[in-house]
Write a protein that holds these residues in place. Structure first.
Motif, mmCIF file in Angstrom:
data_model
loop_
_atom_site.group_PDB
_atom_site.id
_atom_site.type_symbol
_atom_site.label_atom_id
_atom_site.label_comp_id
_atom_site.label_asym_id
_atom_site.label_seq_id
_atom_site.Cartn_x
_atom_site.Cartn_y
_atom_site.Cartn_z
ATOM 1 N N GLU B 201 -1.098 -6.867 -4.437
ATOM 2 C CA GLU B 201 -1.495 -8.078 -3.715
ATOM 3 C C GLU B 201 -0.660 -8.273 -2.458
ATOM 4 O O GLU B 201 -1.181 -8.489 -1.365
ATOM 5 C CB GLU B 201 -1.345 -9.302 -4.627
ATOM 6 C CG GLU B 201 -2.462 -9.408 -5.646
ATOM 7 C CD GLU B 201 -2.143 -10.422 -6.730
ATOM 8 O OE1 GLU B 201 -1.242 -11.261 -6.506
ATOM 9 O OE2 GLU B 201 -2.799 -10.358 -7.786
ATOM 10 N N ARG B 202 0.652 -8.162 -2.649
ATOM 11 C CA ARG B 202 1.517 -8.381 -1.490
ATOM 12 C C ARG B 202 1.353 -7.270 -0.471
ATOM 13 O O ARG B 202 1.422 -7.487 0.732
ATOM 14 C CB ARG B 202 2.969 -8.487 -1.951
ATOM 15 C CG ARG B 202 3.209 -9.763 -2.721
ATOM 16 C CD ARG B 202 4.630 -9.882 -3.156
ATOM 17 N NE ARG B 202 5.573 -9.868 -2.034
ATOM 18 C CZ ARG B 202 6.896 -9.918 -2.203
ATOM 19 N NH1 ARG B 202 7.410 -9.965 -3.401
ATOM 20 N NH2 ARG B 202 7.690 -9.903 -1.155
ATOM 21 N N PHE B 203 1.131 -6.062 -0.991
ATOM 22 C CA PHE B 203 0.968 -4.922 -0.092
ATOM 23 C C PHE B 203 -0.251 -5.105 0.817
ATOM 24 O O PHE B 203 -0.193 -4.904 2.034
ATOM 25 C CB PHE B 203 0.820 -3.637 -0.919
ATOM 26 C CG PHE B 203 0.382 -2.443 -0.128
ATOM 27 C CD1 PHE B 203 1.251 -1.818 0.766
ATOM 28 C CD2 PHE B 203 -0.899 -1.929 -0.272
ATOM 29 C CE1 PHE B 203 0.847 -0.717 1.492
ATOM 30 C CE2 PHE B 203 -1.300 -0.829 0.450
ATOM 31 C CZ PHE B 203 -0.430 -0.221 1.329
ATOM 32 N N LEU B 204 -1.351 -5.520 0.214
ATOM 33 C CA LEU B 204 -2.578 -5.687 1.010
ATOM 34 C C LEU B 204 -2.404 -6.804 2.029
ATOM 35 O O LEU B 204 -2.792 -6.672 3.189
ATOM 36 C CB LEU B 204 -3.771 -5.965 0.100
ATOM 37 C CG LEU B 204 -4.212 -4.764 -0.750
ATOM 38 C CD1 LEU B 204 -5.355 -5.157 -1.665
ATOM 39 C CD2 LEU B 204 -4.613 -3.584 0.114
ATOM 40 N N ALA B 205 -1.791 -7.900 1.597
ATOM 41 C CA ALA B 205 -1.586 -9.007 2.527
ATOM 42 C C ALA B 205 -0.695 -8.568 3.679
ATOM 43 O O ALA B 205 -0.979 -8.830 4.852
ATOM 44 C CB ALA B 205 -0.953 -10.181 1.792
ATOM 45 N N GLU B 206 0.361 -7.857 3.306
ATOM 46 C CA GLU B 206 1.307 -7.353 4.316
ATOM 47 C C GLU B 206 0.595 -6.415 5.295
ATOM 48 O O GLU B 206 0.745 -6.524 6.503
ATOM 49 C CB GLU B 206 2.429 -6.604 3.584
ATOM 50 C CG GLU B 206 3.641 -6.381 4.411
ATOM 51 C CD GLU B 206 4.650 -7.509 4.212
ATOM 52 O OE1 GLU B 206 5.827 -7.247 4.434
ATOM 53 O OE2 GLU B 206 4.267 -8.632 3.823
#
Lengths: 107, 758
Positions: B201-206
Motif C-alpha cells: 500500500e505504501r509502496f504504491l502511494a509512494e
C-alpha cells in the motif's frame, strides 16, 4: 586403485542406506527405495545423525522391516507403470504390525 | 504349512509402558532437543528416529495438545528472548539485513522442528483444523518479531527508502529487498495481508507521488520527444523492478500506476503541446511518433478528452468531454489534423486554380500520412480507418477533387508520362487510385475522366497507350467491370476503326487529293459527341460520302454521323514560296478552306458558310490569330470579335518548322464551369444518377415484391454506394416517379409500404 575403490564405496554408501531392525539385522536398501517412506526421507534429508545413512528402528522387528522393504521395492517397481500393479501379499499375522509400521514410516 | 504360525493378536503392551512419568520423561527429552535446535546447536549427535518416535508416541497416546502447545511456547519464548531484541536493536540501516538473517535461520529451524513433528501435523493438527507446525512457527515469528514495536515501521520505511534510492539511480541490494518481500509474503501464511499492509500500500502511494512529481517536472522543462524517451526508460526500469523483487500482483498494480501517472494524465498535453504529436506529424519525426504510439497503446486507463462536436460535417466549436484511452485521443487528433490540413488545401483558392499542384499536394499528403500509419502506428487498423475517414471527409467536401484528379491524370497522360519510366508511371497511377478511393461520388469522377479521355484519344494526344490501359485496369480492379465498360468500349472503338480504315483503303484505293482517316465511335461510349456540327467544305464532302457509302454497305442498319467538333486535319499552306503543314481542328480546316477563295473574310461570312456556332467559331478563330500561330490576322486589335470583324490570311507566315500544330485556346469558363454549380455534380451525372436509382429501385422491388419505404431507401443507398451516395430525398423522388409510371404502387392498407407491379 585404492582411491577409486574408496570413491566407489562412497558412491555405494550414497546409493544405499542401512536400515537396522530392533533385533539388529542390517538391511542395505537402495536410497531411492528407502525414500518411499516419508519419515525415512525426512531423516535422510535432515541434519540429524541419520543423515549419515544409517537408521535404527528400535521398535520395528526384523520380519516387519523385511516386509516393509519388500513393499518399498514393490512400490518403486510399479510406480509409473502403465499396467495395474499386482496385489502386494500380506500375511494376516503381520497385518496389524505392518499397519503400525506403515503409519509410523508414512508410506 | 506346519511351520506357519498361528494368527495371534498381540496385546498392546507397548502402549502400556507410557504412563504419566514416561510421558513427562519423553517430553523433557523432546523439549531439550527442540531447545537445542532453536538455540542453533549442532544436531548431528541427535537421533531423528528417536525424537520422531517420541513425538509419535506422544501423539499416539493422545498428548498432541500438550506437545503442540509446548512447542509453541518454546518457539515463542525463543523468538521473544533472542530474535526480537536482536532485530529491534539493530541500527536502521542494518535492520533489513538483520531481519533477513534471523528469518533465514528461523525458517531452517522451523523446517527441522516440523520434520520431527510430521506425525503431530498429520494426526493431531489436521483433524483439529489448526495451523500446521510450520505455519504456527511463522505466525509466531510475525507476532513476536515483525509486529514488534520497533520493527514493523522501520522495516517498511527502510524498504521504501531503498526503492526510492534505486529510482534515483543509486545501487541497491536487490536480493535483500527480494528476500524481505518474500518473507512478508510467507508471513501472511496463505494471505497477502502482511505484504500488503507493511509494503504494498505504501509502496504504491509512494510510487504514485514520485512519478507524478517527476513527470510533471520533466514535462514542464523538456520537449515531448525527450519526455517520451524518459517515460519509456522509466517504464522499462519499473518493469525490471517488478521481476527483480516484486510479486506479479504488485507488478500489475504498479504498472497501472506508472501508466496512469506517466502517460494517461499527460495525454492531452503530449498530443497538443508545441513539440507534441501534431508537430511531430508535421515535422516527420517518425521515430518519436512510434514511441508515442507504443507508450499510448500500453495504457488501458481512460482519460478525459474534449472532443469537438460536429454537425453535418461542420465544426460547431463546442466540445463534449469523453472518457477514452490515450490511443483513442491520439487517433482522434490524428484524424482531425488530417482533416484540418485537408480543409486548408481544399479551401485554398490559389491551389484551386491549379489541379496538378492540388493533386500533387493531395497525393503527397496521403503518402506522408500512410507512412506515418505504417511506420509509427504499426499499420494499426483503427488508425488506417481514421485516416481514410479524414481523407474522405475533406475530399468529398466538394466535387472538385474528382475533377482535379481527372485533370491531373490528363496532364500526366498528355505530358508528364513522356519522361517517366514505366515503374514511375505505375506508381503515380496507383497513388491516384488510392486518392480515388476516398471519393464517394465515383460517377462524377467517371464522367470527367471519360470526357478527358475522349479528348485525349480523339486528338491523339495521349503519350502512352499502355499507361492509359493500366489506369483502366486499375479502375476496373477498384470498381468492377461495369464501371469501366464504357471506357474500354472507347478503346475497342479505336482498335476496330483502325482495322476498318485499312479495309477501306484496300477496297477503294488511296489516290485522292484528300485522305480521310475516320474513327468510328459507338455513341453510348462517348460523351458529348454530336453537339456541334458544321458544313464540310466541298472538297472534303465527297470523300466523306464515299466513306459513308462504303461503311453503310458493309454494316447495314447502322447510322453514321460525322462528329465534326472532334478530330484534326492536316492542311498545307503556301507562304512566301514555302510550304507549311498545319495541324488544325476540323472546324479550323473548314474555315481555312474558305480562304482559298478570298484573302479576307468577315466573321459573319465565315459563320454562315461553315455553320459553326458562335462561341466555338470564336474560339477556333482566335486560336489561329494568336501570336504563336498567326495564320490569320484579325482586323482590329483586342480580344473580342465583332460580327463584322475581318480576317485576312497572313501571307508573311513564318515558322522554323514545316509542320505546325495549332493549339486551341481554352475558353476560361470551359473548365470547371459546369462543376461549380449544382454542388459540383455535372448535369449528365445528375441524369445518369436518376437512371441508376430507377434501375436499382426496380431491381430491388422485383426481387422483394413488397417492401417498407425505409427499407427500400436503405437498400437503394447500399446498392449504389460504390458509385455515389444518393440522398434519401432523391431516392424518394425517384420512387414517386416510378409510382407515376406504374412500376410500383403504394400498398392499399399501409401507405408506407410499396408493392411491385409486374
Amino acid at each position: 586403485m585404492a582411491q577409486a575403490a574408496a570413491a566407489e564405496r562412497a558412491d555405494l554408501s550414497a546409493a544405499y542406506v542401512k536400515l537396522i531392525s530392533a533385533e539388529g539385522h542390517v538391511f542395505h536398501v537402495e536410497r531411492k527405495c528407502a525414500v518411499v517412506a516419508g519419515t525415512i526421507r525426512a531423516m535422510l534429508a535432515g541434519e540429524f545423525r541419520e543423515a549419515s545413512g544409517e537408521i535404527r528402528f528400535p521398535e520395528i522387528s526384523t520380519p516387519i522391516l523385511e516386509r516393509v522393504i519388500r513393499y518399498f521395492h514393490h512400490k518403486v517397481k510399479w510406480s509409473n507403470s502403465t499396467s495395474p500393479p499386482p496385489e502386494f501379499p500380506i500375511e494376516p499375522e503381520f497385518a496389524l504390525d505392518l499397519l503400525m509400521a506403515a503409519n509410523y514410516l508414512d508410506c | 504349512m506346519a511351520t506357519r504360525r498361528k494368527f495371534v493378536i498381540k496385546s498392546f503392551s507397548a502402549m502400556n509402558r507410557y504412563d504419566g512419568s514416561q510421558i513427562q520423561e519423553t517430553w523433557v527429552n523432546l523439549r531439550t532437543a527442540i531447545e537445542s535446535i532453536l538455540g542453533g546447536l549442532d544436531c548431528g549427535k541427535m537421533s531423528f528416529e528417536q525424537l520422531f518416535r517420541f513425538a509419535y508416541n506422544l501423539v499416539l497416546h493422545k498428548h498432541g495438545r500438550m506437545l503442540y502447545d509446548g512447542v509453541q511456547k518454546l518457539i515463542r519464548a525463543h523468538l521473544e528472548s533472542t530474535v526480537a531484541p536482536a532485530v529491534a536493536g539493530a541500527p536502521a540501516e542494518h535492520v533489513l539485513a538483520m531481519l533477513r538473517d534471523q528469518w533465514t535461520q528461523h525458517v531452517s529451524k522451523t523446517k527441522m522442528i516440523s520434520d520431527l513433528l510430521t506425525h503431530l501435523d498429520r494426526s493431531f493438527v489436521t483433524p483439529h483444523s489448526m495451523l500446521r507446525v510450520r505455519d504456527m512457527s511463522l505466525v509466531e515469528f510475525r507476532n513476536s518479531v515483525l509486529n514488534h514495536a520497533d520493527v514493523s515501521e522501520r522495516v517498511s520505511t527502510q524498504l521504501l527508502e531503498t526503492v526510492a534510492a534505486s529510482r534515483n539511480g543509486e545501487e541497491t541490494d536487490r536480493s535483500l529487498i527480494r528476500g524481505t518481500l518474500s518473507m512478508l509474503v510467507q508471513l501472511g501464511v496463505g494471505s497477502m495481508s502482511v505484504y500488503e499492509s507493511v509494503f504494498e500500500e505504501r509502496f504504491l502511494a509512494e510510487s504514485e507521488s514520485f512519478l507524478k512529481t517527476e513527470s510533471a517536472d520533466f514535462l514542464a522543462a523538456n520537449t515531448c520527444s525527450d519526455y517520451l524517451r524518459k517515460a519509456e526508460a522509466r517504464i522499462v526500469e519499473e518493469r525490471t523492478r517488478v521481476w527483480e523483487y516484486l510479486t506479479d500482483l504488485t507488478g500489475q498494480r504498479l504498472r497501472a500506476v506508472v501508466e496512469r501517472c506517466l502517460i494517461a494524465e499527460h495525454t492531452n498535453t503530449l498530443v497538443d503541446m508545441r513539440s507534441g504529436a501534431i508537430a511531430m506529424m508535421d515535422e516527420g519525426k517518425l521515430e518519436e511518433l512510434a514511441t508515442m504510439y507504443r507508450l499510448f497503446s500500453m495504457v488501458r486507463a481512460t482519460v478525459t478528452f474534449d472532443m469537438p462536436v460536429r454537425v453535418a460535417g461542420r465544426e460547431t466549436g463546442a466540445t463534449v468531454t469523453r472518457s477514452c484511452t490515450p490511443l483513442t485521443v491520439l487517433r482522434e487528433r490524428f484524424q482531425r489534423h488530417i482533416e484540418s490540413r485537408g480543409v486548408t488545401l481544399v479551401s485554398d483558392t490559389e491551389e484551386a486554380k491549379n489541379p496538378v499542384k492540388f493533386v500533387e499536394t493531395l497525393l503527397d499528403m496521403r503518402s506522408k500520412f500512410a507512412v506515418i500509419v505504417e511506420t509509427c502506428f504499426f499499420g494499426d487498423k483503427e488508425f488506417l480507418r481514421a485516416m481514410k475517414e479524414a481523407f474522405e471527409f475533406f475530399v468529398n467536401m466538394d466535387g472538385r477533387c474528382a475533377q482535379f484528379l481527372c485533370l491531373f491524370l490528363d496532364a500526366e497522360f498528355r505530358q508528364g508520362f513522356k519522361t517517366k519510366a514505366p515503374e514511375e508511371i505505375d506508381e503515380t497511377l496507383s497513388a491516384v487510385v488510392t486518392a480515388f478511393r476516398f471519393i464517394k461520388d465515383k460517377d462524377v469522377f467517371e464522367s470527367h475522366y471519360k470526357l478527358l479521355l475522349q479528348r485525349r484519344l480523339l486528338s491523339n494526344r495521349s503519350v502512352s497507350d499502355d499507361a492509359e490501359r493500366t489506369m483502366i485496369i486499375k479502375l476496373k480492379a477498384e470498381c468492377g467491370p461495369q464501371f469501366t465498360s464504357k471506357l474500354e468500349g472507347m478503346f475497342a472503338d479505336l482498335t476496330s476503326s483502325r482495322k476498318q480504315m485499312l479495309e477501306f483503303r484496300k477496297d477503294t484505293g488511296s489516290s485522292r487529293s484528300v485522305a480521310v482517316d475516320a474513327t468510328i465511335l459507338t455513341t453510348v461510349h462517348w460523351p458529348s459527341l454530336s453537339e456541334e456540327a458544321c458544313r464540310l467544305p466541298a472538297s472534303v464532302q465527297p470523300v466523306a460520302d464515299t466513306f459513308r457509302d462504303w461503311y453503310l454497305a458493309k454494316h447495314t442498319g447502322r447510322r453514321l454521323e460525322w462528329a465534326t467538333s472532334q478530330g484534326t486535319a492536316e492542311v498545307s499552306m503556301l507562304c512566301a514560296a514555302r510550304r507549311y503543314e498545319l495541324v488544325v481542328s476540323t472546324f479550323q480546316m473548314c474555315l481555312l478552306e474558305l480562304f482559298n477563295a478570298a484573302e479576307t473574310l468577315t466573321f459573319e461570312r465565315i459563320r454562315t458558310d461553315t455553320g459553326i456556332s458562335v462561341p466555338e467559331l470564336k474560339r477556333h478563330l482566335i486560336s489561329l490569330c494568336t501570336p504563336a500561330a498567326r495564320v490569320l490576322i484579325k482586323g482590329k486589335k483586342g480580344k473580342t470579335i465583332t460580327d463584322d470583324e475581318e480576317f485576312t490570311v497572313n501571307l508573311k507566315f513564318k515558322s522554323a518548322k514545316i509542320r505546325n500544330r495549332i493549339k486551341l485556346v481554352t475558353l476560361r469558363s470551359a473548365l470547371g464551369a459546369g462543376a461549380a454549380e449544382s454542388g459540383g455534380v455535372p448535369e449528365q451525372v445528375v441524369m445518369a444518377r436518376k437512371n441508376q436509382m430507377d434501375a436499382a429501385i426496380v431491381r430491388i422491388m422485383k426481387a422483394r415484391k413488397t417492401l417498407m419505404h425505409a427499407e427500400l431507401v436503405n437498400e437503394t443507398i447500399r446498392i449504389l454506394c460504390h458509385r455515389f451516395t444518393p440522398k434519401p430525398a432523391d431516392v424518394k423522388a425517384r420512387v414517386e416517379h416510378l409510382i407515376d409510371r406504374d412500376y410500383i404502387a403504394r400498398s392499399a392498407d399501409d401507405r408506407r409500404r410499396y408493392d411491385y407491379v409486374a
